[in-house]
Write a protein that holds these residues in place. Structure first.
Motif, PDB file in Angstrom:
ATOM      1  N   ALA A 138      56.537  41.555  43.080  1.00 30.12           N
ATOM      2  CA  ALA A 138      55.339  41.131  42.355  1.00 30.12           C
ATOM      3  C   ALA A 138      54.135  41.989  42.690  1.00 30.12           C
ATOM      4  O   ALA A 138      53.108  41.911  42.006  1.00 30.12           O
ATOM      5  CB  ALA A 138      55.040  39.663  42.654  1.00 30.12           C
ATOM      6  N   ALA A 139      54.215  42.787  43.759  1.00 30.43           N
ATOM      7  CA  ALA A 139      53.103  43.670  44.125  1.00 30.43           C
ATOM      8  C   ALA A 139      53.084  44.954  43.306  1.00 30.43           C
ATOM      9  O   ALA A 139      52.121  45.724  43.376  1.00 30.43           O
ATOM     10  CB  ALA A 139      53.189  44.021  45.622  1.00 30.43           C
ATOM     11  N   TYR A 140      54.133  45.186  42.517  1.00 34.96           N
ATOM     12  CA  TYR A 140      54.233  46.431  41.748  1.00 34.96           C
ATOM     13  C   TYR A 140      53.019  46.622  40.838  1.00 34.96           C
ATOM     14  O   TYR A 140      52.484  47.728  40.715  1.00 34.96           O
ATOM     15  CB  TYR A 140      55.531  46.415  40.931  1.00 34.96           C
ATOM     16  CG  TYR A 140      55.798  47.658  40.131  1.00 34.96           C
ATOM     17  CD1 TYR A 140      55.512  48.922  40.634  1.00 34.96           C
ATOM     18  CD2 TYR A 140      56.360  47.574  38.850  1.00 34.96           C
ATOM     19  CE1 TYR A 140      55.780  50.065  39.904  1.00 34.96           C
ATOM     20  CE2 TYR A 140      56.645  48.705  38.110  1.00 34.96           C
ATOM     21  CZ  TYR A 140      56.345  49.953  38.634  1.00 34.96           C
ATOM     22  OH  TYR A 140      56.612  51.081  37.895  1.00 34.96           O
ATOM     23  N   GLY A 141      52.568  45.536  40.193  1.00 35.13           N
ATOM     24  CA  GLY A 141      51.424  45.659  39.304  1.00 35.13           C
ATOM     25  C   GLY A 141      50.172  46.149  40.006  1.00 35.13           C
ATOM     26  O   GLY A 141      49.374  46.906  39.434  1.00 35.13           O
ATOM     27  N   TYR A 142      49.989  45.741  41.263  1.00 38.84           N
ATOM     28  CA  TYR A 142      48.816  46.185  42.021  1.00 38.84           C
ATOM     29  C   TYR A 142      48.901  47.675  42.320  1.00 38.84           C
ATOM     30  O   TYR A 142      47.883  48.373  42.322  1.00 38.84           O
ATOM     31  CB  TYR A 142      48.688  45.383  43.311  1.00 38.84           C
ATOM     32  CG  TYR A 142      48.350  43.939  43.061  1.00 38.84           C
ATOM     33  CD1 TYR A 142      47.034  43.525  42.922  1.00 38.84           C
ATOM     34  CD2 TYR A 142      49.348  42.976  42.933  1.00 38.84           C
ATOM     35  CE1 TYR A 142      46.711  42.202  42.674  1.00 38.84           C
ATOM     36  CE2 TYR A 142      49.053  41.651  42.680  1.00 38.84           C
ATOM     37  CZ  TYR A 142      47.729  41.268  42.547  1.00 38.84           C
ATOM     38  OH  TYR A 142      47.425  39.956  42.286  1.00 38.84           O
ATOM     39  N   GLY A 200      45.081  43.715  31.557  1.00 38.06           N
ATOM     40  CA  GLY A 200      43.960  44.261  32.325  1.00 38.06           C
ATOM     41  C   GLY A 200      43.570  43.367  33.473  1.00 38.06           C
ATOM     42  O   GLY A 200      42.566  43.600  34.149  1.00 38.06           O
ATOM     43  N   SER A 201      44.356  42.324  33.722  1.00 35.62           N
ATOM     44  CA  SER A 201      44.092  41.378  34.790  1.00 35.62           C
ATOM     45  C   SER A 201      45.169  41.552  35.863  1.00 35.62           C
ATOM     46  O   SER A 201      45.704  42.636  36.032  1.00 35.62           O
ATOM     47  CB  SER A 201      44.094  39.959  34.205  1.00 35.62           C
ATOM     48  OG  SER A 201      43.781  39.010  35.191  1.00 35.62           O
ATOM     49  N   THR A 202      45.497  40.494  36.590  1.00 34.95           N
ATOM     50  CA  THR A 202      46.526  40.549  37.615  1.00 34.95           C
ATOM     51  C   THR A 202      47.455  39.362  37.468  1.00 34.95           C
ATOM     52  O   THR A 202      47.127  38.369  36.801  1.00 34.95           O
ATOM     53  CB  THR A 202      45.924  40.533  39.037  1.00 34.95           C
ATOM     54  OG1 THR A 202      45.299  39.251  39.255  1.00 34.95           O
ATOM     55  CG2 THR A 202      44.903  41.646  39.218  1.00 34.95           C
ATOM     56  N   ILE A 203      48.620  39.454  38.097  1.00 37.99           N
ATOM     57  CA  ILE A 203      49.590  38.370  38.025  1.00 37.99           C
ATOM     58  C   ILE A 203      49.025  37.088  38.630  1.00 37.99           C
ATOM     59  O   ILE A 203      49.335  35.975  38.182  1.00 37.99           O
ATOM     60  CB  ILE A 203      50.914  38.787  38.719  1.00 37.99           C
ATOM     61  CG1 ILE A 203      52.024  37.779  38.430  1.00 37.99           C
ATOM     62  CG2 ILE A 203      50.720  38.948  40.213  1.00 37.99           C
ATOM     63  CD1 ILE A 203      52.471  37.740  37.002  1.00 37.99           C
ATOM     64  N   LEU A 204      48.164  37.222  39.627  1.00 40.97           N
ATOM     65  CA  LEU A 204      47.561  36.031  40.229  1.00 40.97           C
ATOM     66  C   LEU A 204      46.622  35.327  39.251  1.00 40.97           C
ATOM     67  O   LEU A 204      46.561  34.089  39.210  1.00 40.97           O
ATOM     68  CB  LEU A 204      46.800  36.413  41.495  1.00 40.97           C
ATOM     69  CG  LEU A 204      47.605  36.289  42.789  1.00 40.97           C
ATOM     70  CD1 LEU A 204      46.910  36.985  43.936  1.00 40.97           C
ATOM     71  CD2 LEU A 204      47.853  34.836  43.133  1.00 40.97           C
ATOM     72  N   ALA A 205      45.906  36.093  38.445  1.00 40.22           N
ATOM     73  CA  ALA A 205      45.069  35.485  37.416  1.00 40.22           C
ATOM     74  C   ALA A 205      45.938  34.757  36.403  1.00 40.22           C
ATOM     75  O   ALA A 205      45.581  33.686  35.898  1.00 40.22           O
ATOM     76  CB  ALA A 205      44.219  36.549  36.730  1.00 40.22           C
ATOM     77  N   GLY A 206      47.100  35.331  36.105  1.00 40.69           N
ATOM     78  CA  GLY A 206      48.031  34.668  35.205  1.00 40.69           C
ATOM     79  C   GLY A 206      48.539  33.359  35.782  1.00 40.69           C
ATOM     80  O   GLY A 206      48.597  32.336  35.081  1.00 40.69           O
TER      81      GLY A 206
END
Length: 403
Positions: free
Chosen positions: A193-197, A61-67
């Motif tokens: 990496a933008a796919y999640g957004y 429920g977060s984003t790759i950047l938070a990871g």
């Protein structure tokens, strides 16, 4: 399920640009079908990278950047420096690539003028439209480039036995690093990496969407694979057999247009230029929209704001980066040889993909994800192999730039 497909098409269309067309054409013209397996392997690598990124978004429920931030503050600074430099150089590259076919089709305006028009068009379109409209336009562009490029491959009449032999692993003399580049470059770099957004913009939330995401991602890269194979067929049948060499840059596509006109007539050449334009425009729009989401997320997390504020269309940071991609890079359109910027861009660009593969291995095997959403054996092997590949490519790139 078919009705929900979309974010995968967007990420695949963004990742396949003029540079991928040239690389695949040159591979076909130099080595025939010998590197067909490498083009297919490139799609598999990108499936793993984009799937891993989107899985983190959906499962946490977060984003790759938070990871990345959870791995240390240095990751945020690394990404921030990279994305600012990358955006400045890529903005000029995308505008120039889009201008090439437009200048060939409509020569009344100069290449520089078309490049600026392309950049401003992307800026205005992304500023005033939200994800649903953006996805629809991207699907139209993908359909256009797919039909034209696959039709072109059928027109040059490939030999099926040759295609089958091309799937057998082989490395012709002098093809090693070219092969690695083909595997590493086909289908996108940072945009994977933008796919999640884009899955979040589509409204997908939580692990129940994981099966849908995997189908969406796989379908998109199957389409990409067919598209890339079609271009390799054109290179092998039209160029390799005739001993024709193209310029190893985006301008090589204009050389292919001349070859097509000489063999099949002006109409086929013009259709190819339309497909070339659709490919370039889709990459430009995808980067303008997706990387602005990425930057927005980074900016708000850097400032300690609620994560929900990051990665939003229309936010102030989103529009600032959209402008950064469009207007400052126009300076480079007036510079003949911006050597220093190219060197810095190449260094950061080469070092991002190993970062992505390694961090996905760390994040997606951790307890940040529910057990059912963590990497399986296939994902781990693919990501580990990708990390090794990208490290080799990074070393090669740095050595070449130093030379």
């Amino acid at each position: 399920m078919w009705r929900h497909l979309g974010p995968g098409i967007v990420v695949a269309a963004t990742g396949v640009g003029a540079g991928d067309l040239v690389a695949t054409l040159i591979a076909g013209s130099r080595f025939g079908y010998a590197l067909l397996w490498a083009a297919v392997a490139g799609c598999i690598v990108k499936i793993a990278l984009s799937e891993g990124s989107a899985r983190y978004h959906l499962a946490t429920g977060s984003t790759i950047l938070a990871g990345w931030r959870s791995l240390g503050r240095w990751t945020g600074w690394y990404f921030g420096i990279y994305v600012v430099i990358w955006g400045f150089i890529y903005g000029a590259t995308a505008m120039s690539a889009t201008a090439l076919p437009l200048t060939a089709l409509f020569p009344a305006l100069s290449l520089r003028s078309w490049a600026m028009i392309a950049g401003v068009f992307g800026f205005v379109f992304v500023w005033f439209n939200r994800y649903d409209t953006f996805e629809t336009v991207m699907k139209i562009l993908v359909g256009t480039m797919f039909v034209i490029m696959v039709g072109l491959a059928i027109l040059v009449a490939p030999g099926l036995p040759d295609l089958a032999r091309g799937m057998a692993f082989s490395l012709p003399e002098g093809s090693l690093f070219y092969t690695l580049g083909l595997i590493g470059g086909v289908g996108g770099t940072i945009t994977t990496a933008a796919y999640g957004y884009w899955t979040q913009a589509k409204g997908w939330r939580g692990t129940p969407w994981l099966p849908m995401m995997r189908v969406d991602n796989a379908v998109a890269y199957v389409v990409t694979g067919i598209f890339v194979v079609a271009m390799l067929i054109v290179g092998a049948e039209l160029l390799h057999s005739a001993g024709i060499a193209l310029e190893d840059s985006d301008r090589g596509l204009l050389g292919l247009s001349d070859v097509l006109e000489a063999r099949f007539g002006r109409l086929v050449a013009a259709l190819f230029l339309v497909g070339f334009a659709a490919t370039s425009v889709s990459s430009l729009l995808g980067v303008w929209q997706g990387m602005s989401l990425f930057f927005s997320d980074w900016w708000y997390q850097l400032r300690g704001r609620d994560e929900a504020e990051g990665g939003r269309e229309g936010s102030t940071a989103y529009r600032v980066y959209l402008g950064w991609l469009t207007f400052p890079p126009m300076i480079l359109l007036f510079a003949d040889r911006p050597f220093l910027l190219v060197i810095v861009y190449g260094a950061f660009g080469a070092l991002f993909m190993p970062f992505l593969a390694i961090t996905l291995l760390l994040l997606n095997n951790s307890d940040r994800l529910p057990a059912a959403a963590r990497n399986g054996a296939v994902a781990n092997v693919t990501l580990a192999g990708s990390a090794v590949l990208f490290v080799i490519l990074a070393v090669q790139q740095v050595v070449q730039l130093a030379g």
